[in-house]
Design a protein around this motif. Structure first.
Motif: not given
Length: 296
Positions: A47, A50-51, A54, A101, A124, A128
């Protein structure tokens, strides 16, 4: 895993009073022999990737190696911040973050394939933006990823998640279903509602072809990620409102397998059909090929 279908997933959750997340974590621990802490810790690391993707896509000048794409995530994000977007602020952010992303992926940045690189922006983008909207903790979002993973597990074992096998319905479609089902659970919905969200999402991507220009995961893949994130929010809202998938979600997955199996090879990631073979698509391909260094 004790489940292979979404119907079995629902049944076990109902019988044992579990959420999809709780069941998936327990099953993963049983399958791997690893502790719950280790499994959740690994997902937490995903995660964070992913953040980071972003934020990189939104805050940096991200351009693909081909030069075909880049900067659209920032445009959508700035539009969302400066005016009232047609889709609403939350959906506007989800769309921008999904684009971000996907642009990071096209620029050879680090992403998590969810379930593939071609659909890496949807989960994501949804997660998010939802975390920002509701102030949820990272721990809650990580739990949600296990729900998405359970849904993806069922789809992968009963149909396709690869565009080369089943078209873009298998990549973007699967990601939309995973994101929608997980979002329902994150917002307090039941396992049954999560499963209905999957069916509602997948039904509206059936037949979506995979036709990347020049064979790159850029055009139209990135835009499909942005729109896919918005579709996931819509499917989740329908399910939370009590809308049911009239065709059971497992049957929808079966239809995706059928449709993908019948799809011509030209429309399955070969760049031999669809948008890749439009006049503009061919010109862009020629431009990219002309810029490549000669092979040794």
């Amino acid at each position: 895993m004790r489940f292979r279908t979404l119907a079995e997933l629902m049944r076990i959750c109902r019988q044992e009073s579990l959420t999809i997340t709780e069941l998936m974590i327990a099953e993963q621990a049983h399958e791997t022999g690893e502790s719950r802490e280790a499994i959740v810790g690994q997902m937490a690391a995903y995660y964070q990737v992913m953040k980071t993707a972003v934020h990189k896509g939104i805050e940096s000048d991200v351009q693909s190696r081909s030069g075909l794409v880049g900067g659209d995530a920032r445009k959508v994000n700035e539009h969302t911040a400066a005016s009232e977007p047609c889709v609403g602020e939350w959906a506007g952010k989800a769309m921008a973050y999904a684009l971000a992303v996907s642009e990071v992926n096209a620029s050879m940045g680090r992403i998590v394939a969810t379930p593939t690189a071609g659909s890496c922006g949807i989960i994501p983008g949804v997660f998010v933006s939802a975390q920002e909207r509701f102030g949820w903790t990272d721990e809650k979002m990580v739990n949600g990823l296990f729900c998405a993973g359970a849904i993806g597990y069922v789809i992968a074992n009963n149909s396709f998640i690869s565009g080369a096998e089943g078209g873009c319905q298998a990549e973007v479609g699967s990601a939309i279903g995973m994101a929608a089902g997980a979002l329902v659970e994150l917002r307090g919905g039941s396992p049954e509602q999560s499963v209905h969200a999957v069916g509602l999402a997948l039904k509206n991507t059936l037949g979506l072809i995979c036709d990347p220009v020049a064979g790159l995961v850029e055009i139209p893949c990135i835009v499909r990620n942005g729109l896919g994130a918005v579709n996931a929010l819509a499917a989740a809202d329908m399910a939370l409102a009590g809308v049911r998938s009239a065709i059971p979600s497992d049957e929808v997955i079966g239809v995706m397998l059928e449709v993908g199996s019948k799809m011509p090879g030209e429309l399955r990631e070969t760049a031999l059909g669809g948008l890749a073979q439009t006049p503009t698509g061919r010109k862009l391909t020629e431009k990219i090929n002309a810029a490549k260094p000669p092979s040794l």
